[in-house]
Design a protein around this motif. Structure first.
Motif, mmCIF file in Angstrom:
data_model
loop_
_atom_site.group_PDB
_atom_site.id
_atom_site.type_symbol
_atom_site.label_atom_id
_atom_site.label_comp_id
_atom_site.label_asym_id
_atom_site.label_seq_id
_atom_site.Cartn_x
_atom_site.Cartn_y
_atom_site.Cartn_z
ATOM 1 N N HIS A 44 19.631 -32.154 19.511
ATOM 2 C CA HIS A 44 20.385 -31.189 18.706
ATOM 3 C C HIS A 44 21.133 -30.232 19.615
ATOM 4 C CE1 HIS A 44 17.679 -27.767 19.420
ATOM 5 N NE2 HIS A 44 16.686 -28.636 19.335
ATOM 6 N N SER A 45 22.238 -29.717 19.107
ATOM 7 C CA SER A 45 23.040 -28.728 19.820
ATOM 8 C C SER A 45 23.938 -28.021 18.811
ATOM 9 C CB SER A 45 23.889 -29.405 20.888
ATOM 10 O OG SER A 45 24.655 -28.449 21.591
ATOM 11 N N ASP A 46 24.134 -26.742 18.989
ATOM 12 C CA ASP A 46 24.988 -25.938 18.106
ATOM 13 C C ASP A 46 24.524 -25.990 16.647
ATOM 14 O OD1 ASP A 46 26.667 -25.525 20.366
ATOM 15 O OD2 ASP A 46 27.759 -27.359 19.900
ATOM 16 N N GLY A 47 23.247 -26.243 16.408
ATOM 17 C CA GLY A 47 22.736 -26.345 15.046
ATOM 18 C C GLY A 47 23.020 -27.684 14.388
ATOM 19 N N CYS A 48 23.575 -28.629 15.136
ATOM 20 C CA CYS A 48 23.898 -29.959 14.612
ATOM 21 C C CYS A 48 22.893 -30.973 15.151
ATOM 22 C CB CYS A 48 25.311 -30.363 15.018
ATOM 23 S SG CYS A 48 26.571 -29.210 14.441
ATOM 24 N N VAL A 49 22.589 -31.991 14.351
ATOM 25 C CA VAL A 49 21.588 -32.990 14.731
ATOM 26 C C VAL A 49 22.273 -34.314 15.063
ATOM 27 C CG1 VAL A 49 19.703 -31.898 13.484
ATOM 28 C CG2 VAL A 49 21.149 -33.532 12.294
ATOM 29 N N TYR A 50 21.791 -34.966 16.131
ATOM 30 C CA TYR A 50 22.430 -36.174 16.642
ATOM 31 C C TYR A 50 21.420 -37.255 16.986
ATOM 32 C CZ TYR A 50 26.482 -33.173 17.607
ATOM 33 O OH TYR A 50 27.541 -32.317 17.510
ATOM 34 N N LEU A 51 21.893 -38.492 16.904
ATOM 35 C CA LEU A 51 21.217 -39.624 17.509
ATOM 36 C C LEU A 51 22.010 -39.917 18.780
ATOM 37 C CD1 LEU A 51 19.961 -42.892 16.005
ATOM 38 C CD2 LEU A 51 21.600 -43.000 17.852
ATOM 39 N N ARG A 52 21.326 -39.915 19.931
ATOM 40 C CA ARG A 52 21.978 -40.244 21.196
ATOM 41 C C ARG A 52 21.623 -41.676 21.534
ATOM 42 N NH1 ARG A 52 21.163 -40.544 26.727
ATOM 43 N NH2 ARG A 52 22.960 -39.891 27.967
ATOM 44 N N SER A 53 22.644 -42.534 21.595
ATOM 45 C CA SER A 53 22.416 -43.949 21.871
ATOM 46 C C SER A 53 22.089 -44.165 23.341
ATOM 47 C CB SER A 53 23.652 -44.767 21.491
ATOM 48 O OG SER A 53 24.693 -44.528 22.421
ATOM 49 N N LYS A 54 21.593 -45.341 23.650
ATOM 50 C CA LYS A 54 21.272 -45.706 25.025
ATOM 51 C C LYS A 54 22.523 -45.637 25.906
ATOM 52 C CE LYS A 54 18.489 -49.112 27.434
ATOM 53 N NZ LYS A 54 17.755 -50.362 27.309
ATOM 54 N N ALA A 55 23.699 -45.906 25.328
ATOM 55 C CA ALA A 55 24.962 -45.871 26.069
ATOM 56 C C ALA A 55 25.461 -44.436 26.276
ATOM 57 C CB ALA A 55 26.024 -46.683 25.337
ATOM 58 N N GLY A 56 24.798 -43.452 25.664
ATOM 59 C CA GLY A 56 25.172 -42.060 25.858
ATOM 60 C C GLY A 56 26.059 -41.473 24.778
ATOM 61 N N TYR A 57 26.353 -42.238 23.722
ATOM 62 C CA TYR A 57 27.169 -41.716 22.628
ATOM 63 C C TYR A 57 26.307 -40.862 21.701
ATOM 64 C CZ TYR A 57 30.673 -45.138 24.022
ATOM 65 O OH TYR A 57 31.585 -45.861 24.733
ATOM 66 N N HIS A 58 26.886 -39.770 21.197
ATOM 67 C CA HIS A 58 26.195 -38.913 20.242
ATOM 68 C C HIS A 58 26.766 -39.163 18.851
ATOM 69 C CE1 HIS A 58 25.160 -36.798 23.965
ATOM 70 N NE2 HIS A 58 24.096 -36.394 23.283
ATOM 71 N N TYR A 59 25.887 -39.472 17.902
ATOM 72 C CA TYR A 59 26.273 -39.710 16.514
ATOM 73 C C TYR A 59 25.708 -38.582 15.661
ATOM 74 C CZ TYR A 59 27.438 -44.445 18.004
ATOM 75 O OH TYR A 59 28.004 -45.520 18.623
ATOM 76 N N LEU A 60 26.574 -37.841 14.979
ATOM 77 C CA LEU A 60 26.140 -36.784 14.077
ATOM 78 C C LEU A 60 25.414 -37.417 12.897
ATOM 79 C CD1 LEU A 60 26.324 -33.709 13.457
ATOM 80 C CD2 LEU A 60 28.350 -34.258 12.102
ATOM 81 N N LEU A 61 24.241 -36.897 12.550
ATOM 82 C CA LEU A 61 23.436 -37.447 11.457
ATOM 83 C C LEU A 61 23.739 -36.678 10.174
ATOM 84 C CD1 LEU A 61 20.118 -37.881 13.435
ATOM 85 C CD2 LEU A 61 21.749 -39.676 12.797
#
Length: 120
Positions: A44-61
């Motif tokens: 999480h960052s800035d109050g937003c929640v993410y899934l961070r993939s193995k490749a390093g991409y952040h997906y907002l949930l």
């Protein structure tokens, strides 16, 4: 050429028929919308929640929120994970550009509208 296209289509149809899951790293970033199971870690960052993939991409949930303890919760209740835990999110990945967002660190372009998320 025709034979190769047919083989690729047949392989795709078979993968969909058996419900194959694909890690977020394998899903094309430019995909308009795809339904898969995405694997990564919760951050999480800035109050937003993410899934961070193995490749390093952040997906907002989308549809999930951060609790006071930093944990990942489904909106309306239901604890899922703490930061750093491995999670699997089954849902639709889409890209959304434009608009304003508070999620400035990793942005909100790549999103997952998850029907379910669980820690593993």
């Amino acid at each position: 050429m025709k034979k190769r296209k047919s083989a690729a289509l047949a392989a795709s149809a078979l993968a969909l028929a058996v419900g194959a899951s694909v890690p977020a790293a394998a899903a094309p970033a430019a995909a308009a919308s795809r339904t898969w199971t995405f694997y990564g870690t919760y951050q999480h960052s800035d109050g937003c929640v993410y899934l961070r993939s193995k490749a390093g991409y952040h997906y907002l949930l989308v549809g999930y929120t951060m609790g006071g303890n930093g944990g990942l919760y489904k909106k309306g209740g239901g604890f899922v994970a703490y930061p750093g835990w491995r999670i699997a999110a089954h849902g639709t990945q889409y890209n959304k550009s434009g608009g304003t967002t508070l999620c400035t660190t990793w942005g909100a372009y790549r999103r997952i509208k998850a029907t379910s998320i669980h820690a593993y």
